[in-house]
Design a protein around this motif. Structure first.
Motif, PDB file in Angstrom:
ATOM      1  N   THR A  54       0.818  -1.208   0.000  1.00  0.00           N
ATOM      2  CA  THR A  54       0.000   0.000   0.000  1.00  0.00           C
ATOM      3  C   THR A  54       0.858   1.268   0.000  1.00  0.00           C
ATOM      4  O   THR A  54       0.350   2.353   0.252  1.00  0.00           O
ATOM      5  N   GLN A  55       2.136   1.115  -0.292  1.00  0.00           N
ATOM      6  CA  GLN A  55       3.013   2.292  -0.297  1.00  0.00           C
ATOM      7  C   GLN A  55       2.622   3.246  -1.429  1.00  0.00           C
ATOM      8  O   GLN A  55       1.916   2.874  -2.356  1.00  0.00           O
ATOM      9  N   LEU A  56       3.094   4.464  -1.331  1.00  0.00           N
ATOM     10  CA  LEU A  56       2.756   5.474  -2.329  1.00  0.00           C
ATOM     11  C   LEU A  56       3.418   5.179  -3.665  1.00  0.00           C
ATOM     12  O   LEU A  56       4.588   4.807  -3.718  1.00  0.00           O
ATOM     13  N   ASP A  57       2.662   5.366  -4.733  1.00  0.00           N
ATOM     14  CA  ASP A  57       3.193   5.245  -6.085  1.00  0.00           C
ATOM     15  C   ASP A  57       4.124   6.427  -6.348  1.00  0.00           C
ATOM     16  O   ASP A  57       3.811   7.559  -5.982  1.00  0.00           O
ATOM     17  N   HIS A  58       5.264   6.161  -6.967  1.00  0.00           N
ATOM     18  CA  HIS A  58       6.251   7.216  -7.209  1.00  0.00           C
ATOM     19  C   HIS A  58       5.742   8.288  -8.162  1.00  0.00           C
ATOM     20  O   HIS A  58       6.122   9.448  -8.065  1.00  0.00           O
ATOM     21  N   THR A  59       4.876   7.912  -9.077  1.00  0.00           N
ATOM     22  CA  THR A  59       4.371   8.862 -10.066  1.00  0.00           C
ATOM     23  C   THR A  59       3.198   9.686  -9.535  1.00  0.00           C
ATOM     24  O   THR A  59       3.194  10.903  -9.607  1.00  0.00           O
ATOM     25  N   THR A  60       2.197   8.997  -8.969  1.00  0.00           N
ATOM     26  CA  THR A  60       0.974   9.689  -8.547  1.00  0.00           C
ATOM     27  C   THR A  60       1.009  10.155  -7.095  1.00  0.00           C
ATOM     28  O   THR A  60       0.189  10.971  -6.696  1.00  0.00           O
ATOM     29  N   ASN A  61       1.930   9.595  -6.323  1.00  0.00           N
ATOM     30  CA  ASN A  61       2.033   9.887  -4.894  1.00  0.00           C
ATOM     31  C   ASN A  61       0.774   9.441  -4.134  1.00  0.00           C
ATOM     32  O   ASN A  61       0.433   9.995  -3.097  1.00  0.00           O
ATOM     33  N   LEU A  62       0.078   8.455  -4.695  1.00  0.00           N
ATOM     34  CA  LEU A  62      -1.108   7.876  -4.075  1.00  0.00           C
ATOM     35  C   LEU A  62      -0.873   6.389  -3.829  1.00  0.00           C
ATOM     36  O   LEU A  62      -0.141   5.740  -4.575  1.00  0.00           O
ATOM     37  N   PRO A  63      -1.526   5.825  -2.818  1.00  0.00           N
ATOM     38  CA  PRO A  63      -1.369   4.390  -2.567  1.00  0.00           C
ATOM     39  C   PRO A  63      -2.237   3.577  -3.528  1.00  0.00           C
ATOM     40  O   PRO A  63      -3.199   4.090  -4.095  1.00  0.00           O
ATOM     41  N   ARG A  64      -1.885   2.311  -3.697  1.00  0.00           N
ATOM     42  CA  ARG A  64      -2.707   1.382  -4.467  1.00  0.00           C
ATOM     43  C   ARG A  64      -3.473   0.525  -3.456  1.00  0.00           C
ATOM     44  O   ARG A  64      -2.859  -0.101  -2.600  1.00  0.00           O
ATOM     45  N   PHE A  65      -4.769   0.519  -3.585  1.00  0.00           N
ATOM     46  CA  PHE A  65      -5.595  -0.214  -2.632  1.00  0.00           C
ATOM     47  C   PHE A  65      -6.356  -1.371  -3.271  1.00  0.00           C
ATOM     48  O   PHE A  65      -7.436  -1.735  -2.821  1.00  0.00           O
ATOM     49  N   ASN A  66      -5.801  -1.970  -4.317  1.00  0.00           N
ATOM     50  CA  ASN A  66      -6.469  -3.096  -4.959  1.00  0.00           C
ATOM     51  C   ASN A  66      -6.652  -4.273  -4.001  1.00  0.00           C
ATOM     52  O   ASN A  66      -7.717  -4.886  -3.962  1.00  0.00           O
ATOM     53  N   MET A  67      -5.611  -4.611  -3.250  1.00  0.00           N
ATOM     54  CA  MET A  67      -5.712  -5.777  -2.372  1.00  0.00           C
ATOM     55  C   MET A  67      -6.725  -5.558  -1.241  1.00  0.00           C
ATOM     56  O   MET A  67      -7.529  -6.456  -0.972  1.00  0.00           O
ATOM     57  N   PRO A  68      -6.741  -4.390  -0.581  1.00  0.00           N
ATOM     58  CA  PRO A  68      -7.805  -4.190   0.413  1.00  0.00           C
ATOM     59  C   PRO A  68      -9.203  -4.221  -0.209  1.00  0.00           C
ATOM     60  O   PRO A  68     -10.147  -4.719   0.406  1.00  0.00           O
ATOM     61  N   LEU A  69      -9.341  -3.729  -1.431  1.00  0.00           N
ATOM     62  CA  LEU A  69     -10.630  -3.793  -2.116  1.00  0.00           C
ATOM     63  C   LEU A  69     -11.041  -5.249  -2.341  1.00  0.00           C
ATOM     64  O   LEU A  69     -12.178  -5.638  -2.066  1.00  0.00           O
ATOM     65  N   GLU A  70     -10.110  -6.066  -2.820  1.00  0.00           N
ATOM     66  CA  GLU A  70     -10.404  -7.475  -3.067  1.00  0.00           C
ATOM     67  C   GLU A  70     -10.734  -8.201  -1.767  1.00  0.00           C
ATOM     68  O   GLU A  70     -11.616  -9.067  -1.735  1.00  0.00           O
TER      69      GLU A  70
END
Length: 187
Positions: A54-70
């Motif tokens: 869930t770390q921040l994406d280097h480009t968007t500076n936002l986390p990826r929450f696909n796994m918590p969504l799943e």
């Protein structure tokens, strides 16, 4: 680091006598990815959810929450689904104990397992959960699976060469097939 943990989980699932499923198993651009995930969740009694990425994406500076969504989709299927869906069981993994409380506190009180980004630890944790959840007595111990995984990883470049692949070429289905073939030859 993520791929090593992911591949260790897949190996463990197969070595324990189960089949690993993932949205990456089907590459069909005409199908919406979330529908693939719904289908897999519908068809599977067991779920492994690693929420450690869930770390921040280097480009968007936002986390990826696909796994918590799943994970939420899986828990929803268990809670609101048919009698068969209510039998679902899952393991929730994170890299550090209690870290998840900073970004998904609603699951506080659930039994989250930490793997410390270590292949040996994720193998042990997943193995122990599969043994407890399934009741299967034929599942080998965590140390045995870890040793087999190390041997498999050492032989993987040779196996890839035999299949005219490089390790960088491997997709989910290749890895699953290679693991399955290796386990058949190394019961």
């Amino acid at each position: 680091k993520f791929l090593k943990i992911f591949y260790a989980i897949i190996f463990t699932v197969f070595d324990c006598g189960f089949n690993a499923r993932c949205a990456l198993e089907v590459s069909d651009s005409s199908e919406v990815r979330i529908n693939k995930i719904f289908k897999i969740i519908d068809e599977c009694r067991y779920g492994i959810h690693d929420i450690s990425r869930t770390q921040l994406d280097h480009t968007t500076n936002l986390p990826r929450f696909n796994m918590p969504l799943e994970l939420g989709m899986f828990l929803g299927a268990k809670r609101f689904g048919s009698k068969e869906q209510k039998r679902k069981t899952c393991i929730i993994l994170d890299k550090e104990p209690y870290r998840y409380q900073c970004f998904i506190s609603d699951i506080a009180g659930q039994d989250i397992q930490a793997h410390g980004n270590k292949e040996s630890e994720v193998i042990k944790v997943v193995r122990n959960w599969l043994r407890s959840s399934s009741g299967r007595v034929t599942i080998p111990g965590g140390r045995e699976i870890w040793n087999r995984h190390k041997l498999f990883r050492s032989e993987l470049p040779i196996l890839c060469k035999q299949l005219k692949l490089t390790i960088d070429d491997i997709i989910f289905n290749d890895y699953v097939n290679i693991v399955s073939m290796w386990l058949q030859c190394n019961p």
